[in-house]
Write a protein that holds these residues in place. Structure first.
Motif, PDB file in Angstrom:
ATOM      1  N   PHE A  56      -5.051   7.349  -4.626  1.00 49.34           N
ATOM      2  CA  PHE A  56      -5.151   5.949  -4.215  1.00 49.34           C
ATOM      3  C   PHE A  56      -6.586   5.625  -3.815  1.00 49.34           C
ATOM      4  CE2 PHE A  56      -5.277   2.964  -0.613  1.00 49.34           C
ATOM      5  CZ  PHE A  56      -4.799   1.824  -1.242  1.00 49.34           C
ATOM      6  N   GLU A  62      -9.896  -3.328  -1.375  1.00 48.90           N
ATOM      7  CA  GLU A  62      -9.917  -4.621  -0.686  1.00 48.90           C
ATOM      8  C   GLU A  62     -11.282  -4.834  -0.048  1.00 48.90           C
ATOM      9  OE1 GLU A  62      -6.647  -5.523   1.845  1.00 48.90           O
ATOM     10  OE2 GLU A  62      -5.173  -4.579   0.524  1.00 48.90           O
ATOM     11  N   ASP A 115      -8.695   2.255  -2.025  1.00 53.50           N
ATOM     12  CA  ASP A 115      -8.590   0.934  -1.401  1.00 53.50           C
ATOM     13  C   ASP A 115      -9.799   0.099  -1.822  1.00 53.50           C
ATOM     14  OD1 ASP A 115      -8.212  -1.287   0.116  1.00 53.50           O
ATOM     15  OD2 ASP A 115      -8.145  -0.265   2.057  1.00 53.50           O
ATOM     16  N   LYS A 132       0.826  -1.204   0.000  1.00 51.53           N
ATOM     17  CA  LYS A 132       0.000   0.000   0.000  1.00 51.53           C
ATOM     18  C   LYS A 132       0.861   1.254   0.000  1.00 51.53           C
ATOM     19  CE  LYS A 132      -3.781   2.231   2.517  1.00 51.53           C
ATOM     20  NZ  LYS A 132      -4.740   2.105   3.633  1.00 51.53           N
ATOM     21  N   ASP A 133       1.963   1.244   0.767  1.00 46.34           N
ATOM     22  CA  ASP A 133       2.845   2.409   0.830  1.00 46.34           C
ATOM     23  C   ASP A 133       3.472   2.689  -0.536  1.00 46.34           C
ATOM     24  OD1 ASP A 133       2.333   2.788   3.509  1.00 46.34           O
ATOM     25  OD2 ASP A 133       3.970   1.489   4.163  1.00 46.34           O
ATOM     26  N   THR A 160      -4.734   1.365  -7.338  1.00 47.00           N
ATOM     27  CA  THR A 160      -5.059   0.480  -6.235  1.00 47.00           C
ATOM     28  C   THR A 160      -3.988  -0.600  -6.123  1.00 47.00           C
ATOM     29  OG1 THR A 160      -6.856  -0.795  -5.211  1.00 47.00           O
ATOM     30  CG2 THR A 160      -6.469  -1.166  -7.572  1.00 47.00           C
ATOM     31  N   THR A 161      -4.013  -1.309  -5.034  1.00 50.39           N
ATOM     32  CA  THR A 161      -3.044  -2.389  -4.828  1.00 50.39           C
ATOM     33  C   THR A 161      -3.437  -3.620  -5.631  1.00 50.39           C
ATOM     34  OG1 THR A 161      -4.293  -3.232  -2.939  1.00 50.39           O
ATOM     35  CG2 THR A 161      -2.579  -1.588  -2.475  1.00 50.39           C
TER      36      THR A 161
END
Length: 577
Positions: A61, A65, A63, A47-48, A129-130
């Motif tokens: 960003f 999830e 999230d 995430k960082d 996003t991740t």
């Protein structure tokens, strides 16, 4: 790892110099990416890294999830496309679509996104996003898959049953109609027409029989032949329903019928025409539906769609649509009026006849017998404090001058006009003695359109460009004003791919199902105003349209053929001069 990202991680003290050196050594030794080494070692959280990467690319960003994305939002982009480019749609607000990417530096994905958004008329908001968030978002596709599959199977099963029922009914329709009383005959003909998606019903007399033909997807088909002695009774029944004079057979008559078919209210616009021995009747089917038909639904896309959306948002000016009878002009006008129809504006229409009764519009029917013409009606409307005025057609000098005057006095005017193409509208107005400088001052945009049949998506098949069309098609592609767009639909070194109709049960063996609009436009600009102030020359107007990066109608048809929406046969049928 991008050197900028590596340095940003150091500057933000997310990793130390020692950790950076160790990661670089390990990456060299194991032949891995530095970013992957940092993630595998647990030195830094994904995430960082993603947040810092987003800052570098100026992408916020998000999230995702354990995300729960609505189906209607997620499926805006097909799953295969989302997987191919590492993108996912997670939110939609009107025409703005929010899309998450795992790699905002992937220019291939970005170009595909921009092209898709432009084609569909969306504006984009891009996020990062991740990988884990992306995977969670993509799981929503899987969650829907079994439900969608089950729904599709049920729909297909229902379609099979409905098709079989229609086949049985159609096989017996001729005999059923012959044995039915006249009133029932007319009802059955209308029901059959609605069932097969007819736009017009033609009841034609001849010496030996009465022929009933339907226009389906713009093409005439014979559906029934009845004994000639029944013709007068059928015409009389239709006249009764349409409130026409039964004993008047020497002059044409026009009327309307409202009838319920399959639980839906249907409007029929009726026209009678005296022939040598009897009268011919044509009934146009006008479904009374509250469904909002958008320009996108009709087939508008790309630059023309963007131009029209901007134009109809303006408070003043004239928008003209050109096209032959049956080219969908009225439907396009009503689509625009529906988008403009709010409590804050006064919209008045002047029509001959009124085709779609629409709540919220003040609709006026032309009646030349009492002196209510387009010109006199338009003068009266201007005293009714309108914001938006729609005139069914500009036919003469007086109406043209009044339309220009309407726009110049602070109103938005929509109308149709007969001309060969969009560029031909300007000389047509000049022929009506409208001064060119007034055209430049009042006109916003001109469009011209035709309707082409859409290929059945279930049975269409790839095909090569016929030799007799190859030079023409290649020439149109080479002269398209936006060659960057051409490269997106046909990469350099490749040949255009087209499709042909095949025929299946779903399209009643025709290979086509439904119609879509092909269009060309030219928008008023400072350059075009200067042209109108000096001379009206088609070649100069053509150059100005190219400068605006607007396709000709023929080019629009070719693009839609390359996309598999229509065929090259339709190009010949509709746009060949």
């Amino acid at each position: 790892m991008d050197s900028r990202l590596f340095q940003a991680l150091l500057d933000k003290k997310i990793i130390t110099s020692e950790q950076a050196a160790q990661a670089q050594d390990a990456a060299t030794k194991d032949k891995k990416d530095v970013e992957q080494v940092l993630l595998d070692s647990g030195v830094v959280a994904e995430k960082d890294i993603v947040i810092v990467k987003g800052e570098l690319y100026d992408v916020p960003f998000i999230d995702l999830e354990r995300s729960d994305i609505p189906r209607e939002v997620l499926t805006i982009i097909p799953q295969q496309v989302a997987e191919n480019y590492g993108i996912v749609v997670f939110e939609k607000q009107e025409s703005n679509v929010k899309v998450a990417l795992t790699n905002p530096g992937d220019y291939r994905a970005l170009e595909a996104l921009e092209f898709w958004a432009k084609r569909e008329g969306y504006t984009l908001s891009k996020y990062i996003t991740t990988a884990e968030g992306y995977r969670d978002a993509m799981k929503n596709y899987t969650a829907f898959q079994s439900e969608v599959t089950q729904a599709v199977e049920q729909i297909e099963e229902r379609k099979v049953v409905e098709r079989e029922e229609r086949k049985k009914k159609r096989a017996n329709i001729s005999e059923t109609i012959r044995k039915a009383p006249v009133a029932k005959i007319v009802t059955l003909i209308v029901e059959e027409a609605v069932g097969v998606g007819t736009s017009d019903i033609h009841i034609e007399p001849s010496e030996k029989e009465t022929r009933v033909r339907f226009r389906v997807d713009g093409v005439m088909r014979t559906y029934l032949a009845l004994p000639a002695h029944m013709h007068s009774a059928i015409v009389a029944r239709i006249k009764v329903l349409a409130n026409l004079k039964i004993d008047e057979t020497r002059i044409p008559q026009d009327g309307r019928i409202r009838i319920e078919v399959f639980g839906e209210e249907i409007n029929l616009r009726v026209s009678t025409l005296p022939m040598m021995a009897n009268e011919k009747v044509v009934m146009r089917i006008l479904p009374t539906t509250t469904k909002i038909i958008t320009l996108e639904d009709l087939g508008f896309w790309g630059n023309v769609l963007e131009v029209l959306k901007k134009i109809i948002a303006r408070p003043t000016g004239v928008l003209l649509i050109s096209g032959p009878t049956g080219s969908g002009k009225s439907t396009t006008l009503y689509s625009m009026l529906t988008a403009l129809n709010t409590e804050k504006v006064n919209i008045t229409t002047l029509e001959d006849p009124i085709e779609y009764a629409t709540p919220g519009l003040n609709q006026v029917q032309i009646n030349t017998e009492v002196g209510l013409t387009f010109a006199s009606g338009l003068r009266a409307i201007l005293r009714q404090d309108p914001n938006i005025v729609m005139v069914g057609e500009i036919r003469d000098r007086e109406t043209a001058e009044l339309a220009i005057h309407t726009a110049l006095t602070g109103h938005f005017m929509l109308s149709t006009i007969h001309a060969k193409d969009a560029l031909g509208v300007i000389p047509r107005l000049v022929d009506m003695h409208v001064e060119p400088f007034l055209i430049g001052a009042a006109l916003n945009t001109i469009t011209a359109q035709r309707l082409v049949r859409k290929l059945c998506q279930k049975c269409k098949a790839p095909t090569e460009t016929p030799e007799y069309l190859k030079a023409e098609v290649d020439g149109e592609i080479a002269t398209m004003p936006d060659q960057e767009f051409v490269k997106q639909i046909m990469p350099p070194g490749t040949q255009p791919q087209f499709f042909r109709p095949v025929g299946c049960d779903d399209c009643d063996k025709s290979g086509y199902k439904g119609r879509t609009v092909v269009v060309e436009a030219i928008s008023m600009s400072n350059e075009l105003q200067e042209i109108l102030n000096t001379r009206v020359n088609i070649d100069v107007l053509q150059k100005e349209r190219n400068r605006q990066k607007l396709l000709s109608m023929k080019q629009d048809t070719i693009v839609k053929a390359m996309r598999g929406e229509t065929s090259l046969e339709e190009l010949l049928r509709v746009t060949r001069e």
